[in-house]
Design an enzyme around this catalytic site. Structure first.
Site, PDB file in Angstrom:
ATOM      1  N   GLU A 120      29.901  63.696  38.454  1.00  0.00           N
ATOM      2  CA  GLU A 120      29.750  65.144  38.372  1.00  0.00           C
ATOM      3  C   GLU A 120      29.161  65.703  39.654  1.00  0.00           C
ATOM      4  OE1 GLU A 120      29.898  64.024  34.048  1.00  0.00           O
ATOM      5  OE2 GLU A 120      28.338  63.510  35.502  1.00  0.00           O
ATOM      6  N   THR A 121      29.498  66.958  39.908  1.00  0.00           N
ATOM      7  CA  THR A 121      28.926  67.757  40.993  1.00  0.00           C
ATOM      8  C   THR A 121      28.522  69.092  40.397  1.00  0.00           C
ATOM      9  OG1 THR A 121      30.310  66.719  42.688  1.00  0.00           O
ATOM     10  CG2 THR A 121      29.410  68.885  43.209  1.00  0.00           C
TER      11      THR A 121
END
Length: 316
Positions: free
Chosen positions: A48-49
């Site tokens: 994830e970002t």
């Protein structure tokens, strides 16, 4: 014409760099389109970002810090280690030193409370592993239980801990909580992901969270979460589901803090501290906590004249 976007990368649910679950955080994502955020998440190539979207101070104070979460494929309404890691970053840069930060996520508002070690190691506005953050997740929704024979067909009848049900649970993102007989069996687990997908079809869950609870001096849990292409070092959203399930099943006591260890088998050991409250027949007040440590900072330069749907990030 180009524009620079700064990011930091943390390892979450650990105090030790190069362990835990990595997370990229774009610290000021104003001006980025949905397509550019998705392209940047692909560029980071992490599970994830997150993208922080600062607003007027009065709005942030009332509504919380606006944050969006992307995988390499899609935007998520909620995920555990991005929520905790982003909140710990915001705490490290906040001037007020408030003991709680609220994130305004697509799933709604999630509060994260903080406590510092007695001898903090850093005063340099960096996430240094000396602050414990604990997020309160949404109250759990308990879904259907999985037929024991079908659950066993995914792994083999000897692996499942038959005294407890395998069940769909959500505190914002649904998972199938599947209890495994012991930690040694869990360490050797090789689930058939095609069969897992078939097992979960129609349940709302996309993944199984395999756990092995064992009580000695305290209750500790070993956990694993597989997905196509890899294994997750730490799954904070699933850990909240597991905490809810353990309290509901009477495995964990109400408000008992339980340590979940995940990522050991892939050499990214992570530690998540979870607890939940039993209130009559309800389970509520689900909390998932841990530490994080910064490992790098960088800048991405975007050519703003490119069409947003095809913008290509250029590392600088």
């Amino acid at each position: 014409m180009s524009h620079n976007y700064e990011f930091v990368q943390l390892d979450v649910f650990t105090k030790t760099p190069l362990t835990g679950n990595p997370l990229a955080i774009f610290t000021d994502a104003r001006g980025l389109s949905d397509q550019q955020m998705q392209a940047l998440a692909r560029e980071m190539n992490l599970s994830e970002t997150t993208f922080i979207l600062p607003r007027e101070p009065a709005t942030d104070a009332q509504e919380g810090k606006r944050v969006r979460i992307f995988t390499v494929e899609e935007e998520l309404p909620f995920a555990g280690h991005p929520t905790l890691g982003t909140a710990l970053y915001l705490y490290s840069t906040a001037a007020s030193g408030a003991d709680e930060i609220v994130l305004d996520l697509n799933v709604g508002k999630i509060g994260v409370r903080f406590s510092t070690d007695s001898n903090p190691r850093s005063n340099s506005n960096r996430v240094a592993g000396d602050v414990f953050g604990e997020m309160r997740q949404r109250d759990p929704e308990f879904g259907p239980t999985l037929p024991p024979d079908k659950a066993a067909s995914v792994l083999g009848s000897e692996e499942i801990a038959a005294e407890w049900p395998s069940q769909i649970v959500s505190t914002g993102l649904p998972f199938a909580i599947v209890p495994i007989r012991d930690s040694k069996t869990l360490a050797n687990l090789k689930p058939d992901l095609v069969r897992v997908g078939a097992l979960l079809e129609g349940t709302g869950a996309r993944f199984c969270y395999f756990i092995s609870p064992e009580r000695q001096d305290r209750l500790e849990v070993r956990a694993r979460m597989f997905f196509y292409g890899g294994e997750d070092p730490a799954t904070g959203s699933a850990a909240g589901c597991a905490a809810s399930w353990m309290v509901q099943q009477g495995i964990a006591n109400s408000d008992e803090q339980v340590l979940i260890r995940q990522g050991v088998e892939i050499r990214r050991p992570s530690e998540m501290y979870v607890r939940a409250t039993r209130d009559g027949q309800r389970v509520t007040n689900v909390r998932v906590g841990g530490h994080a440590v910064e490992v790098l900072r960088g800048t991405v330069r975007l050519d703003c004249q490119l069409d947003q749907s095809s913008a290509v990030p250029h590392p600088s």
